[in-house]
Design an enzyme around this catalytic site. Structure first.
Site, PDB file in Angstrom:
ATOM      1  N   ALA A  63       0.843  -1.191   0.000  1.00  0.00           N
ATOM      2  CA  ALA A  63       0.000   0.000   0.000  1.00  0.00           C
ATOM      3  C   ALA A  63       0.880   1.243   0.000  1.00  0.00           C
ATOM      4  O   ALA A  63       2.100   1.168   0.170  1.00  0.00           O
ATOM      5  CB  ALA A  63      -0.913  -0.015   1.220  1.00  0.00           C
ATOM      6  N   GLY A 102      -0.449  -5.107   0.740  1.00  0.00           N
ATOM      7  CA  GLY A 102      -1.614  -4.886  -0.096  1.00  0.00           C
ATOM      8  C   GLY A 102      -1.473  -5.484  -1.478  1.00  0.00           C
ATOM      9  O   GLY A 102      -2.474  -5.827  -2.121  1.00  0.00           O
ATOM     10  N   GLU A 105      -2.546  -8.997  -1.052  1.00  0.00           N
ATOM     11  CA  GLU A 105      -3.994  -9.003  -0.823  1.00  0.00           C
ATOM     12  C   GLU A 105      -4.759  -8.783  -2.128  1.00  0.00           C
ATOM     13  O   GLU A 105      -5.816  -9.390  -2.352  1.00  0.00           O
ATOM     14  CB  GLU A 105      -4.362  -7.939   0.210  1.00  0.00           C
ATOM     15  CG  GLU A 105      -3.906  -8.313   1.617  1.00  0.00           C
ATOM     16  CD  GLU A 105      -4.210  -7.258   2.652  1.00  0.00           C
ATOM     17  OE1 GLU A 105      -4.873  -7.581   3.646  1.00  0.00           O
ATOM     18  OE2 GLU A 105      -3.773  -6.106   2.469  1.00  0.00           O
ATOM     19  N   GLU A 125       2.853  -6.396   6.854  1.00  0.00           N
ATOM     20  CA  GLU A 125       2.341  -5.252   7.615  1.00  0.00           C
ATOM     21  C   GLU A 125       2.801  -5.231   9.066  1.00  0.00           C
ATOM     22  O   GLU A 125       2.920  -4.162   9.677  1.00  0.00           O
ATOM     23  CB  GLU A 125       0.815  -5.238   7.568  1.00  0.00           C
ATOM     24  CG  GLU A 125       0.217  -4.839   6.230  1.00  0.00           C
ATOM     25  CD  GLU A 125       0.056  -6.006   5.271  1.00  0.00           C
ATOM     26  OE1 GLU A 125      -0.614  -5.834   4.248  1.00  0.00           O
ATOM     27  OE2 GLU A 125       0.612  -7.097   5.552  1.00  0.00           O
TER      28      GLU A 125
END
Length: 691
Positions: A63, A102, A105, A125
């Site tokens: 992210a 991310g 994901e 993370e």
């Protein structure tokens, strides 16, 4: 569609390409066009299948963490993944480089994942004090099983594509043209037809979970978390994936993420993430880096051997120089032993060990360093010895070669005077064991050329080090502050604390060990030798050394170590010695609490950091944090001493320093002007020095 997302349809397969250099982070400028592209392709009959790929050197590496803590701009990642799961046609993630956080994901939202054989996949993370917030804790266990997912998520360690395939995370591993193979995979899958099951609806692996074994694994991981909240939250989220319906587990994951992202620990870890990237930057535009192909190391002892291993591990040929064939043989034997241990532990293959050992060339002749582009001396910590070495190097090193000293304390400017090329001289302060410890203090001497500094800063990353550029002073940043932290240790003991109480205050704070245990591990004789060289004394520590109590290596130091054990045991003889010395000095002993121990050790540490900023030895307060987290074990969840000063409250720190200054009369507690200004402004940036 946009500059960051494009779509092309080839033989019925739509390729959606993300192009957001340098690492294709999922910023809002990527998410919005990506969502729109997928929504359009979902209903486009011309697209029989969809491949999500990335331009550049990597798949989505995570992210955009600059958005954390700010209002969420739609569409967020969870909405994109949910949209992917409504697409009836096959969706494939084509993964190269890294699919992290991310990025993974996003790939978990696809039906299938095709990875280049060199790709790495992981949910990282936790290293930012967070857990995966886009469904990673709920979807990953459905592919690899709950126990495998727990290990991956709590460690944050990526796995290679081959392991991902074996675990069920990757559907195919490609050696060749990844995009072409991903398109072929998608086309053939579409041809076969059928119902393509979203990851969220795959429950077979969860049904296999041994919940008792999972809970035991989670308990063990919690024990190792050392006060960090994120690993515990990760374990809770994966447990939810096993025990709750998908949507409930997803909602619980989000609630945990929101709590973590607003907490001090995640703020601290995100601070360190950016700080590490700033610390090695060298001012000056378009600095040309020097070519480093072969490295020379002078000294094959513990430090020299470790430094040599660090470069060999990074793929660099190494010339290792010693004063005699016997010393060289001892050094190489230790290197071979270290690699053998790695092989026995499974962290290195036998083939890799042989490759690395093949990079070494031993010598006792300085002339053999003539073809080296970087030469690092790692000899005895004595100015005369080091100047003699540099004088010899000046005669044999090729023009433009960088000459570095691994000194921990000595004046690099003075060492540079031994050569006719001071612009090529700098410090490279590695930490022991040098092949394992991440921190590298790069010491900029008065005449060091900017391109030499920039070259070594880049080189540090290539050998897996976290580099911090610092200026010249006794002990540079880390060891100078360490002296300030330890200045009160003996007074605390003489006034009534025990070594165990001091160490417990530190471990309760979050340190891996306290100063007494750390001293025993490093060897008390090292500090003793340094004190004698500077004309300093330490009543208790010097007495221990005079009695041959050097720590673990002698079985006795501040603690006893029974039968070769590394576990410290309280030593009544040491406590008796402390009481005796206190009596001789007329010091009345009393109860000393943990708060006092922290105030009298860590507040002077911060104060010395403020002086270092004031003098321009460090360019930024965050550089100091990087040094202390990576080199000395300062708790990562507190962000380093200078960041923690803001959490603790600089006003309080100044007040307590003044209190202890008044009570003890010792100058170590005199608040630095920069610390006072920080208390007034709340910003280190307003008071930082510059190299």
């Amino acid at each position: 569609m946009s500059s960051s997302v494009s779509v092309a349809i080839e033989n019925g397969v739509a390729v959606v390409t993300i192009d957001n250099p340098p690492v294709n982070a999922l910023s809002v400028y990527v998410r919005k066009p990506l969502y729109e592209a997928l929504a359009t392709l979902r209903d486009d009959p011309a697209a029989r299948a969809i491949v999500i790929a990335c331009a550049g050197r990597t798949f989505v590496a995570g992210a955009d963490i600059t958005e954390f803590g700010k209002p969420v701009e739609q569409p967020e990642l969870r909405a994109i993944v949910a949209l992917l799961e409504t697409i009836a046609k096959p969706t494939v993630a084509a993964i190269h480089g890294t699919a992290l956080g991310g990025g993974l994901e996003l790939a978990l939202g696809c039906h299938f994942r095709v990875a280049d054989q060199g790709a790495r996949l992981g949910l990282t993370e936790v290293k930012l004090g967070l857990l995966p917030g886009g469904g990673g804790t709920v979807r990953l266990p459905r592919l690899v099983g709950a126990e495998k997912a727990l290990g991956m998520i709590v460690s944050g360690a990526p796995i290679l594509a081959g392991e991902a395939k074996a675990a069920g995370l990757a559907d195919a591993v490609v050696d060749g043209d990844l995009l072409a193979e991903a398109i072929r995979f998608a086309s053939e899958t579409a041809d076969r037809g059928g119902a393509f099951i979203a990851v969220r609806d795959r429950n077979d692996r969860l049904a296999e979970t041994d919940l008792a074994a999972f809970d035991a694994q989670a308990t063990d991981l919690a024990r190792k978390s050392r006060g960090l909240d994120a690993p515990l939250a990760c374990a809770e989220a994966v447990h939810n994936a096993i025990t709750l319906p998908f949507d409930e587990a997803l909602a619980a994951e989000r609630a945990l993420f929101v709590k973590l992202v607003s907490g001090d620990q995640s703020r601290a870890q995100r601070h360190l993430f950016f700080a590490e990237r700033e610390a090695a930057k060298v001012p000056g535009k378009d600095l040309q880096r020097r070519t480093i192909e072969r490295v020379g190391i002078i000294g094959a002892g513990t430090m020299g051997g470790g430094i040599a291993m660090a470069f060999a591990n990074g793929g660099f040929p190494v010339t290792l120089l010693e004063t005699s064939a016997e010393a060289l043989q001892r050094g190489m034997a230790m290197i071979e032993k270290n690699y053998a241990v790695s092989v026995s532990r499974g962290s290195l293959t036998g083939e890799a060990r042989e490759q690395r050992l093949g990079l070494f060339k031993g010598s006792t002749d300085y002339a053999d360093l003539a073809d080296c582009d970087l030469i690092i001396e790692a000899v005895f910590e004595d100015m005369a010895v080091k100047k003699e070495v540099f004088g010899k190097l000046d005669a044999v090193a090729r023009p433009g070669a960088i000459l570095a000293t691994n000194t921990s304390y000595l004046d690099v400017n003075e060492i540079a005077t031994s050569t006719a090329r001071p612009r090529d001289v700098l410090g490279m302060h590695f930490f022991s064991p040098a092949n394992a410890m991440k921190l590298l203090e790069i010491v900029r001497a008065e005449k060091t050329a900017p391109d030499a500094l920039a070259t070594v800063a880049d080189l540090a990353r290539r050998i897996g080090k976290v580099a911090v550029v610092v200026g010249v002073c006794h002990g540079f940043v880390g060891n100078r502050m360490l002296s300030a932290r330890g200045a009160e240790n003996e007074f605390l003991l003489l006034e009534g604390a025990t070594p165990g109480q001091v160490d417990k205050a530190f471990t309760d704070f979050g340190w891996p060990m306290g100063p007494c245990q750390m001293g025993d591990l490093a060897g008390l004789d090292i500090g003793w030798r340094n004190r004698k060289a500077r004309g300093l004394t330490a009543v208790i520590a010097d007495t221990l050394c005079e009695e041959g109590r050097f720590g673990q290596k002698t079985g006795r130091g501040w603690y006893r170590y029974e039968s070769g054990s590394r576990e410290p045991a309280t030593d009544p003889e040491v406590e008796k010695l402390i009481r005796t010395k206190a009596g001789e000095l007329g010091i009345a002993q009393r109860e000393i609490g943990a708060d006092e121990i922290i105030e009298r050790t860590l507040y002077p540490l911060i104060n010395e950091g403020a002086k270092i900023l004031q003098e321009g030895i460090a360019a930024r307060a965050s550089d100091i944090d990087v040094v202390w987290v990576n080199g000395y074990g300062f708790p990562i969840g507190k962000g380093g001493p200078m960041f923690w000063a803001g959490l603790e409250g600089a006003v309080r720190i100044v007040e307590r320093l003044e209190y202890w200054r008044q009570r003890t009369g010792r100058g170590i507690f005199e608040p630095a002007p920069v610390l006072r200004r920080f208390a007034e402004t709340g910003s280190w940036e307003a008071v930082g020095g510059a190299l």
